[in-house]
Design a protein around this motif. Structure first.
Motif, PDB file in Angstrom:
ATOM      1  N   ASP A  64     -36.882  14.621  12.013  1.00 36.03           N
ATOM      2  CA  ASP A  64     -36.202  13.542  12.729  1.00 36.03           C
ATOM      3  C   ASP A  64     -37.179  12.383  12.836  1.00 36.03           C
ATOM      4  N   LEU A  65     -36.938  11.315  12.077  1.00 36.71           N
ATOM      5  CA  LEU A  65     -37.885  10.208  12.022  1.00 36.71           C
ATOM      6  C   LEU A  65     -38.034   9.482  13.355  1.00 36.71           C
ATOM      7  N   ALA A  66     -37.070   9.653  14.245  1.00 34.90           N
ATOM      8  CA  ALA A  66     -37.154   9.008  15.556  1.00 34.90           C
ATOM      9  C   ALA A  66     -38.224   9.659  16.437  1.00 34.90           C
ATOM     10  N   GLN A  67     -38.661  10.859  16.089  1.00 39.49           N
ATOM     11  CA  GLN A  67     -39.679  11.569  16.864  1.00 39.49           C
ATOM     12  C   GLN A  67     -41.057  11.215  16.308  1.00 39.49           C
ATOM     13  N   LEU A  68     -41.570  10.086  16.738  1.00 44.17           N
ATOM     14  CA  LEU A  68     -42.811   9.564  16.182  1.00 44.17           C
ATOM     15  C   LEU A  68     -44.014  10.464  16.441  1.00 44.17           C
ATOM     16  N   ASP A  69     -43.967  11.245  17.516  1.00 41.81           N
ATOM     17  CA  ASP A  69     -45.115  12.093  17.848  1.00 41.81           C
ATOM     18  C   ASP A  69     -45.236  13.324  16.957  1.00 41.81           C
ATOM     19  N   THR A  70     -44.279  13.534  16.055  1.00 53.13           N
ATOM     20  CA  THR A  70     -44.347  14.700  15.167  1.00 53.13           C
ATOM     21  C   THR A  70     -44.858  14.335  13.764  1.00 53.13           C
ATOM     22  N   ILE A  71     -45.146  13.063  13.545  1.00 57.77           N
ATOM     23  CA  ILE A  71     -45.499  12.619  12.195  1.00 57.77           C
ATOM     24  C   ILE A  71     -46.712  13.352  11.638  1.00 57.77           C
ATOM     25  N   ASP A  72     -47.772  13.447  12.424  1.00 64.90           N
ATOM     26  CA  ASP A  72     -48.980  14.100  11.916  1.00 64.90           C
ATOM     27  C   ASP A  72     -48.720  15.553  11.543  1.00 64.90           C
ATOM     28  N   SER A  73     -48.008  16.269  12.387  1.00 64.92           N
ATOM     29  CA  SER A  73     -47.748  17.686  12.107  1.00 64.92           C
ATOM     30  C   SER A  73     -46.825  17.864  10.913  1.00 64.92           C
ATOM     31  N   LYS A  74     -45.852  16.961  10.741  1.00 61.23           N
ATOM     32  CA  LYS A  74     -44.932  17.071   9.603  1.00 61.23           C
ATOM     33  C   LYS A  74     -45.672  16.817   8.285  1.00 61.23           C
ATOM     34  N   SER A  76     -48.795  17.261   7.809  1.00 59.40           N
ATOM     35  CA  SER A  76     -49.687  18.415   7.635  1.00 59.40           C
ATOM     36  C   SER A  76     -48.947  19.587   6.995  1.00 59.40           C
ATOM     37  N   GLU A  77     -47.666  19.761   7.333  1.00 58.24           N
ATOM     38  CA  GLU A  77     -46.868  20.806   6.696  1.00 58.24           C
ATOM     39  C   GLU A  77     -46.733  20.561   5.200  1.00 58.24           C
ATOM     40  N   VAL A  78     -46.517  19.304   4.844  1.00 60.51           N
ATOM     41  CA  VAL A  78     -46.410  18.945   3.425  1.00 60.51           C
ATOM     42  C   VAL A  78     -47.724  19.247   2.720  1.00 60.51           C
ATOM     43  N   GLU A  79     -48.826  18.857   3.327  1.00 61.28           N
ATOM     44  CA  GLU A  79     -50.145  19.068   2.726  1.00 61.28           C
ATOM     45  C   GLU A  79     -50.463  20.542   2.569  1.00 61.28           C
ATOM     46  N   ALA A  80     -50.031  21.342   3.532  1.00 65.45           N
ATOM     47  CA  ALA A  80     -50.275  22.779   3.446  1.00 65.45           C
ATOM     48  C   ALA A  80     -49.498  23.407   2.291  1.00 65.45           C
ATOM     49  N   GLN A  84     -52.206  16.870  -0.608  1.00 61.28           N
ATOM     50  CA  GLN A  84     -51.994  15.529  -0.070  1.00 61.28           C
ATOM     51  C   GLN A  84     -50.898  14.777  -0.827  1.00 61.28           C
ATOM     52  N   VAL A  85     -50.236  13.898  -0.098  1.00 63.60           N
ATOM     53  CA  VAL A  85     -49.100  13.152  -0.649  1.00 63.60           C
ATOM     54  C   VAL A  85     -49.588  12.081  -1.625  1.00 63.60           C
ATOM     55  N   ASP A  86     -49.062  12.116  -2.852  1.00 60.44           N
ATOM     56  CA  ASP A  86     -49.362  11.103  -3.858  1.00 60.44           C
ATOM     57  C   ASP A  86     -48.294  10.017  -3.895  1.00 60.44           C
ATOM     58  N   ILE A  87     -47.054  10.422  -3.638  1.00 61.82           N
ATOM     59  CA  ILE A  87     -45.907   9.518  -3.723  1.00 61.82           C
ATOM     60  C   ILE A  87     -45.112   9.629  -2.427  1.00 61.82           C
ATOM     61  N   LEU A  88     -44.984   8.532  -1.720  1.00 62.37           N
ATOM     62  CA  LEU A  88     -44.181   8.508  -0.498  1.00 62.37           C
ATOM     63  C   LEU A  88     -42.966   7.637  -0.736  1.00 62.37           C
ATOM     64  N   VAL A  89     -41.791   8.220  -0.559  1.00 62.89           N
ATOM     65  CA  VAL A  89     -40.542   7.461  -0.665  1.00 62.89           C
ATOM     66  C   VAL A  89     -39.957   7.324   0.728  1.00 62.89           C
ATOM     67  N   ILE A 122     -45.790   6.756   9.118  1.00 66.31           N
ATOM     68  CA  ILE A 122     -45.921   7.800   8.092  1.00 66.31           C
ATOM     69  C   ILE A 122     -46.787   7.297   6.942  1.00 66.31           C
ATOM     70  N   THR A 123     -46.575   6.037   6.572  1.00 60.13           N
ATOM     71  CA  THR A 123     -47.404   5.450   5.519  1.00 60.13           C
ATOM     72  C   THR A 123     -48.867   5.422   5.945  1.00 60.13           C
ATOM     73  N   ASP A 124     -49.132   5.025   7.179  1.00 60.19           N
ATOM     74  CA  ASP A 124     -50.501   5.017   7.695  1.00 60.19           C
ATOM     75  C   ASP A 124     -51.126   6.410   7.629  1.00 60.19           C
ATOM     76  N   ARG A 125     -50.300   7.425   7.826  1.00 64.42           N
ATOM     77  CA  ARG A 125     -50.823   8.805   7.824  1.00 64.42           C
ATOM     78  C   ARG A 125     -51.254   9.259   6.427  1.00 64.42           C
ATOM     79  N   VAL A 126     -50.552   8.833   5.400  1.00 70.16           N
ATOM     80  CA  VAL A 126     -50.868   9.320   4.045  1.00 70.16           C
ATOM     81  C   VAL A 126     -51.801   8.382   3.275  1.00 70.16           C
ATOM     82  N   LEU A 127     -51.961   7.142   3.734  1.00 64.16           N
ATOM     83  CA  LEU A 127     -52.772   6.166   3.004  1.00 64.16           C
ATOM     84  C   LEU A 127     -54.245   6.547   2.842  1.00 64.16           C
ATOM     85  N   PRO A 128     -54.909   7.093   3.872  1.00 68.59           N
ATOM     86  CA  PRO A 128     -56.327   7.423   3.698  1.00 68.59           C
ATOM     87  C   PRO A 128     -56.587   8.352   2.511  1.00 68.59           C
TER      88      PRO A 128
END
Length: 261
Positions: A64-74, A76-80, A84-89, A122-128
């Protein structure tokens, strides 16, 4: 043409819908490992099932994109799952049809958070990770309303346009890091969202859906609504190494609908 996406990790937001599902298909068909995120786990899983049955790599993620506080954990699930994310749509749902005036501030805030702020965070999370690897693709799907505002879609026109300014600015900031940042905007692509908008317009104007659809089709240069796969294929190209010199751009996938230059 080999788009060189094999083993790249792609995160597709809103992947349970028509456009998102088509994008997920095109990326997976090119060999990417695709995470299909959607507010509806059933919708995400439906997309994934089609991909897996075709022998492609994909997994579903309820988000649920409206739940901003879950972005890091979500993320992290993808990374696990795939690394790491190469392509973000960035592909979000749209707000209800509204006028641009007389809307409650809470409605503006609600959709700003889910449609704009979520995309930025979300973009800020994957950019580094992308900057560290010197490779990445940020592709944001908006609407033809950012070029030619669509009547009775006041909130959508305004909020989606803010993403265009953000994307263009970001492209200059990360271009030297091997990261491209682009906007794609659909015209009348045959999805459930377009059916919903046609039905709403027909009801509002006291006309039949067929009449509204026929009128819309007449305004399109190629004379038909687009196939979602046609949209997904353009996104896959922009995600590829072949599109490494395309950034800061707004790509229209509209069959010639938009009349402005």
């Amino acid at each position: 043409m080999d788009l060189e996406l094999k083993q790249k990790t792609a995160l597709v937001l809103g992947g349970g819908g028509g456009l998102g599902g088509a994008i997920a298909w095109s990326l997976a068909n090119e060999g990417a490992n695709v995470v299909v995120a959607d507010i509806s786990l059933d919708a995400a899983q439906s997309t994934v099932t089609k991909l897996v049955e075709a022998g492609l790599k994909a997994s579903a993620l309820e988000w649920d994109l409206a739940q901003l506080d879950t972005i890091d954990s979500k993320v992290s699930e993808v990374e696990a799952k795939y690394g790491q994310v190469d392509i973000l749509v960035n592909n979000t749902g749209g707000p209800p049809p509204t006028t641009a005036h007389s809307q409650d501030s809470s409605l503006w805030s609600k959709h700003f958070e889910s449609m704009v702020l979520s995309v930025i965070k979300i973009t800020d999370r994957v950019l580094p990770g992308m900057r560290e690897r010197k490779w990445g693709r940020i592709i944001t799907s908006t609407s033809s309303g950012v070029v030619s505002p669509i009547p009775n879609l006041g909130i959508s026109n305004a909020l989606r346009l803010s993403l265009v300014g953000w994307s263009k600015t970001l492209a200059r900031e990360v271009g030297n890091d091997g990261i491209t940042v682009n906007i794609v905007l659909p015209g009348r692509i045959a999805t459930g969202r377009i059916t919903f908008l046609d039905e709403a317009k027909a009801k509002r104007e006291g006309r039949s859906v067929e009449e509204v659809s026929k009128e819309s089709t007449a305004a399109i240069a190629v004379g038909r609504y687009g196939d979602p796969e046609e949209y997904g294929d353009v996104v896959a190209f922009l995600a590829s190494t072949k599109a490494s010199y395309i950034t800061g751009s707004t790509i229209r996938i509209d069959g010639g609908l938009i009349t402005s230059i």
